[in-house]
Design an enzyme around this catalytic site. Structure first.
Site, PDB file in Angstrom:
ATOM      1  N   TYR A 239     -14.597 -12.273   0.504  1.00  0.00           N
ATOM      2  CA  TYR A 239     -15.314 -11.069   0.070  1.00  0.00           C
ATOM      3  C   TYR A 239     -16.608 -11.426  -0.653  1.00  0.00           C
ATOM      4  O   TYR A 239     -17.645 -10.786  -0.455  1.00  0.00           O
ATOM      5  CB  TYR A 239     -14.428 -10.193  -0.822  1.00  0.00           C
ATOM      6  CG  TYR A 239     -13.456  -9.327  -0.035  1.00  0.00           C
ATOM      7  CD1 TYR A 239     -13.905  -8.247   0.721  1.00  0.00           C
ATOM      8  CD2 TYR A 239     -12.089  -9.591  -0.034  1.00  0.00           C
ATOM      9  CE1 TYR A 239     -13.022  -7.459   1.442  1.00  0.00           C
ATOM     10  CE2 TYR A 239     -11.204  -8.811   0.692  1.00  0.00           C
ATOM     11  CZ  TYR A 239     -11.685  -7.745   1.426  1.00  0.00           C
ATOM     12  OH  TYR A 239     -10.827  -6.961   2.150  1.00  0.00           O
TER      13      TYR A 239
ATOM     14  N   ARG B 220      -7.506  11.729  -5.587  1.00  0.00           N
ATOM     15  CA  ARG B 220      -8.782  11.135  -5.191  1.00  0.00           C
ATOM     16  C   ARG B 220      -9.873  12.173  -4.955  1.00  0.00           C
ATOM     17  O   ARG B 220     -11.061  11.845  -4.974  1.00  0.00           O
ATOM     18  CB  ARG B 220      -8.586  10.266  -3.940  1.00  0.00           C
ATOM     19  CG  ARG B 220      -8.025   8.886  -4.261  1.00  0.00           C
ATOM     20  CD  ARG B 220      -9.111   7.940  -4.788  1.00  0.00           C
ATOM     21  NE  ARG B 220      -9.962   7.499  -3.691  1.00  0.00           N
ATOM     22  CZ  ARG B 220     -11.172   7.956  -3.425  1.00  0.00           C
ATOM     23  NH1 ARG B 220     -11.720   8.866  -4.195  1.00  0.00           N
ATOM     24  NH2 ARG B 220     -11.848   7.508  -2.405  1.00  0.00           N
TER      25      ARG B 220
ATOM     26  N   ARG C 152       0.833  -1.219   0.000  1.00  0.00           N
ATOM     27  CA  ARG C 152       0.000   0.000   0.000  1.00  0.00           C
ATOM     28  C   ARG C 152       0.857   1.253   0.000  1.00  0.00           C
ATOM     29  O   ARG C 152       0.529   2.235   0.681  1.00  0.00           O
ATOM     30  CB  ARG C 152      -0.947   0.026   1.199  1.00  0.00           C
ATOM     31  CG  ARG C 152      -1.892  -1.154   1.276  1.00  0.00           C
ATOM     32  CD  ARG C 152      -2.975  -1.036   0.211  1.00  0.00           C
ATOM     33  NE  ARG C 152      -4.050  -1.976   0.477  1.00  0.00           N
ATOM     34  CZ  ARG C 152      -5.214  -1.638   1.059  1.00  0.00           C
ATOM     35  NH1 ARG C 152      -5.458  -0.427   1.418  1.00  0.00           N
ATOM     36  NH2 ARG C 152      -6.118  -2.557   1.248  1.00  0.00           N
TER      37      ARG C 152
ATOM     38  N   ASP D 171      -6.460  -3.019  -7.205  1.00  0.00           N
ATOM     39  CA  ASP D 171      -7.023  -3.541  -5.953  1.00  0.00           C
ATOM     40  C   ASP D 171      -7.266  -5.034  -6.115  1.00  0.00           C
ATOM     41  O   ASP D 171      -7.238  -5.561  -7.230  1.00  0.00           O
ATOM     42  CB  ASP D 171      -8.329  -2.824  -5.603  1.00  0.00           C
ATOM     43  CG  ASP D 171      -8.693  -3.053  -4.143  1.00  0.00           C
ATOM     44  OD1 ASP D 171      -8.084  -2.409  -3.278  1.00  0.00           O
ATOM     45  OD2 ASP D 171      -9.549  -3.914  -3.875  1.00  0.00           O
TER      46      ASP D 171
ATOM     47  N   ARG E 172      -3.770   6.662   0.850  1.00  0.00           N
ATOM     48  CA  ARG E 172      -4.318   7.880   1.462  1.00  0.00           C
ATOM     49  C   ARG E 172      -3.355   8.609   2.381  1.00  0.00           C
ATOM     50  O   ARG E 172      -3.581   9.770   2.707  1.00  0.00           O
ATOM     51  CB  ARG E 172      -5.606   7.540   2.218  1.00  0.00           C
ATOM     52  CG  ARG E 172      -6.785   7.376   1.274  1.00  0.00           C
ATOM     53  CD  ARG E 172      -7.965   6.773   1.997  1.00  0.00           C
ATOM     54  NE  ARG E 172      -7.584   5.469   2.509  1.00  0.00           N
ATOM     55  CZ  ARG E 172      -8.409   4.664   3.175  1.00  0.00           C
ATOM     56  NH1 ARG E 172      -9.624   5.033   3.433  1.00  0.00           N
ATOM     57  NH2 ARG E 172      -7.980   3.490   3.588  1.00  0.00           N
TER      58      ARG E 172
HETATM   59  O1  CP3 Z   1       0.428  -0.809  -2.710  1.00  0.00           O
HETATM   60  C1  CP3 Z   1      -0.348  -0.033  -3.299  1.00  0.00           C
HETATM   61  O2  CP3 Z   1      -0.497   1.135  -2.952  1.00  0.00           O
HETATM   62  C2  CP3 Z   1      -1.025  -0.566  -4.542  1.00  0.00           C
HETATM   63  C3  CP3 Z   1      -2.393  -0.647  -4.577  1.00  0.00           C
HETATM   64  C4  CP3 Z   1      -3.235  -1.570  -3.713  1.00  0.00           C
HETATM   65  C5  CP3 Z   1      -4.495  -1.156  -3.223  1.00  0.00           C
HETATM   66  N1  CP3 Z   1      -5.117  -2.218  -2.685  1.00  0.00           N
HETATM   67  C6  CP3 Z   1      -5.042   0.202  -3.365  1.00  0.00           C
HETATM   68  C7  CP3 Z   1      -6.151   0.625  -2.509  1.00  0.00           C
HETATM   69  C8  CP3 Z   1      -3.082  -2.907  -3.371  1.00  0.00           C
HETATM   70  C9  CP3 Z   1      -1.896  -3.813  -3.588  1.00  0.00           C
HETATM   71  C10 CP3 Z   1      -4.281  -3.312  -2.717  1.00  0.00           C
HETATM   72  C11 CP3 Z   1      -4.558  -4.672  -2.244  1.00  0.00           C
HETATM   73  C12 CP3 Z   1      -5.720  -4.899  -1.387  1.00  0.00           C
HETATM   74  N2  CP3 Z   1      -7.003  -4.432  -1.533  1.00  0.00           N
HETATM   75  C13 CP3 Z   1      -5.716  -5.783  -0.302  1.00  0.00           C
HETATM   76  C14 CP3 Z   1      -4.545  -6.619   0.087  1.00  0.00           C
HETATM   77  C15 CP3 Z   1      -3.602  -5.888   0.934  1.00  0.00           C
HETATM   78  C16 CP3 Z   1      -4.014  -5.915   2.348  1.00  0.00           C
HETATM   79  O3  CP3 Z   1      -4.098  -4.834   2.933  1.00  0.00           O
HETATM   80  O4  CP3 Z   1      -4.192  -7.019   2.875  1.00  0.00           O
HETATM   81  C17 CP3 Z   1      -7.012  -5.796   0.251  1.00  0.00           C
HETATM   82  C18 CP3 Z   1      -7.482  -6.580   1.444  1.00  0.00           C
HETATM   83  C19 CP3 Z   1      -7.817  -4.933  -0.540  1.00  0.00           C
HETATM   84  C20 CP3 Z   1      -9.270  -4.667  -0.381  1.00  0.00           C
HETATM   85  C21 CP3 Z   1      -9.518  -3.250  -0.038  1.00  0.00           C
HETATM   86  N3  CP3 Z   1      -9.281  -2.204  -0.898  1.00  0.00           N
HETATM   87  C22 CP3 Z   1     -10.034  -2.728   1.167  1.00  0.00           C
HETATM   88  C23 CP3 Z   1     -10.398  -3.552   2.386  1.00  0.00           C
HETATM   89  C24 CP3 Z   1     -10.116  -1.345   1.001  1.00  0.00           C
HETATM   90  C25 CP3 Z   1     -10.708  -0.335   1.946  1.00  0.00           C
HETATM   91  C26 CP3 Z   1      -9.915  -0.098   3.133  1.00  0.00           C
HETATM   92  C27 CP3 Z   1      -8.634   0.634   2.839  1.00  0.00           C
HETATM   93  O5  CP3 Z   1      -7.575   0.143   3.258  1.00  0.00           O
HETATM   94  O6  CP3 Z   1      -8.695   1.679   2.221  1.00  0.00           O
HETATM   95  C28 CP3 Z   1      -9.596  -1.033  -0.277  1.00  0.00           C
HETATM   96  C29 CP3 Z   1      -9.451   0.303  -0.881  1.00  0.00           C
HETATM   97  C30 CP3 Z   1      -8.118   0.704  -1.420  1.00  0.00           C
HETATM   98  N4  CP3 Z   1      -7.263  -0.095  -2.152  1.00  0.00           N
HETATM   99  C31 CP3 Z   1      -7.537   1.992  -1.315  1.00  0.00           C
HETATM  100  C32 CP3 Z   1      -6.318   1.956  -2.012  1.00  0.00           C
HETATM  101  C33 CP3 Z   1      -5.335   3.075  -2.238  1.00  0.00           C
HETATM  102  C34 CP3 Z   1      -8.155   3.190  -0.634  1.00  0.00           C
HETATM  103  C35 CP3 Z   1      -9.231   3.718  -1.504  1.00  0.00           C
HETATM  104  C36 CP3 Z   1      -9.422   5.193  -1.309  1.00  0.00           C
HETATM  105  O7  CP3 Z   1      -8.727   5.956  -1.986  1.00  0.00           O
HETATM  106  O8  CP3 Z   1     -10.284   5.554  -0.508  1.00  0.00           O
END
Ligand code: CP3
Length: 334
Positions: A145, A32, A19, A68, A23
């Site tokens: 999910y 965003r 990640r 994602d 944010r």
């Molecule tokens: O590393 C990076 O920045 C690359 C992008 C990336 C995102 N999600 C962007 C994202 C990667 C590799 C992921 C993987 C992901 N997505 C996982 C596995 C990693 C982990 O944490 O275990 C999971 C479980 C998800 C599912 C997911 N996506 C959730 C639960 C959420 C909401 C909660 C949160 O952490 O924001 C997301 C949204 C998400 N994915 C955001 C980003 C940058 C935030 C969205 C926003 O801008 O509001």
């Protein structure tokens, strides 16, 4: 990074962060403010720019593509939404064995063309020395999910289907595993140098349940990609699963912070590389504390070839950027 994946000697430990674009970065929040999250994910030019800017700002050694885990579920028939402030929601969850038939296996990757274009654009924007990491969710995490309809604390609907309807469970996991396998290979075809499989929530299972209900499917999901490139196999929440994660596959095993890295490596076996494992909560402190904990993780790796520095899970949104920079400087200076 690529040499570390193969456990070859390196001049210093490579570092990137799960990640890393998100944010906590003001630049990301500015993007965003203009575009919804899924709109960003489906715009390869903008999504790749977000990751390229992050890699240049942080000076990390690898670029995971900006995407994602969940977009793969849309062409499989799931009605996905990222609701503001709520995280992901699936409006038509699979709740019983009869619902499993509704999930379509992904044979044709065209609906996910935006992901492959994002891989290409990210690859094109980087120096050759920085590998691009493709990724996918692991079968258990994606099934979770689909069944819960969003993130869950205890994954009780998921376990109920798994325990009470084993044939339907394996049918569901098989469809997801074959879809994920094709998706990972397509990302390699598009120019990724390696891939990571995220089993973010599988730590809620016992080792016996992991072996029976998950391991064969995760193995299948990784097998084709592993013939061509390094695969990082990552899970969180339960260090007792580590030997089984290694058995399922992955030339690199991702380690969370709930176990000392040196103990984890022994469990995984020294014939694999490891990635991890600083607690992301450490990044909420101050640069000196971050440096101290970073050096402890490096000491636990003991200079053995095959360590990739990372967090034990993704960066938290409230993380100060200066602490992230202190971590990277500490790894590079060690
Ligand atoms: O590393 C990076 O920045 C690359 C992008 C990336 C995102 N999600 C962007 C994202 C990667 C590799 C992921 C993987 C992901 N997505 C996982 C596995 C990693 C982990 O944490 O275990 C999971 C479980 C998800 C599912 C997911 N996506 C959730 C639960 C959420 C909401 C909660 C949160 O952490 O924001 C997301 C949204 C998400 N994915 C955001 C980003 C940058 C935030 C969205 C926003 O801008 O509001």
């Amino acid at each position: 990074m690529m040499r570390a994946c193969r456990r070859e000697p390196v001049e210093r430990t490579p570092v990137w962060l799960m990640r890393q674009a998100g944010r906590y970065l003001p630049e990301y929040r500015r993007v965003r403010a203009e575009v919804e999250f899924m709109e960003l994910v489906k715009n390869p030019r903008l999504a790749s720019e977000v990751m390229l800017a992050t890699v240049h700002r942080l000076g990390v050694d690898a670029a995971i593509i900006f995407s994602d885990l969940l977009p793969i579920l849309e062409p499989m028939g799931m009605d996905l939404e990222f609701a503001a402030g709520e995280g992901p929601v699936i409006h038509n969850p699979l709740r019983g064995p009869a619902d499993v038939e509704r999930l379509r296996e992904l044979d044709d990757l065209d609906p996910l063309g935006f992901v492959m274009e994002c891989v290409q654009a990210t690859r094109a924007g980087l120096d050759d020395s920085i590998p691009v990491i493709g990724f996918a969710g692991a079968p258990f995490t994606l099934a979770g999910y689909c069944i819960e309809g969003g993130t869950s604390r205890a994954w009780l609907h998921t376990k109920s289907l798994m325990y009470c309807h084993e044939a339907a469970w394996h049918d569901l996991m098989g469809k997801i595993a074959r879809s994920v396998s094709r998706y990972l290979v397509a990302q390699l075809d598009a120019g990724a140098q390696l891939v990571q499989l995220f089993d973010s929530w599988v730590g809620c299972l016992s080792p016996d349940d992991y072996r029976r209900y998950v391991l064969p499917h995760s193995r299948l999901a990784m097998a084709e990609a592993a013939k061509r490139a390094p695969v990082i196999h990552f899970a969180t929440g339960n260090p007792a699963l580590l030997p089984l994660l290694a058995e399922a596959g992955g030339s690199v095993i991702g380690i969370d912070w709930r176990i000392n890295l040196s103990d984890a490596w022994r469990l995984v076996g020294h014939d694999r590389a490891v990635q991890g494992n600083l607690d992301p909560a450490v990044l909420l402190t101050d640069p000196d504390t971050v440096r101290r904990h970073t050096l402890e993780v490096l000491a636990q790796a003991g200079g053995r070839p095959g360590h990739i520095f990372n967090l034990g899970h993704g960066i938290l949104p409230q993380t100060p950027v200066e602490n992230v920079l202190a971590l990277i400087a500490a790894v590079k200076g060690a």
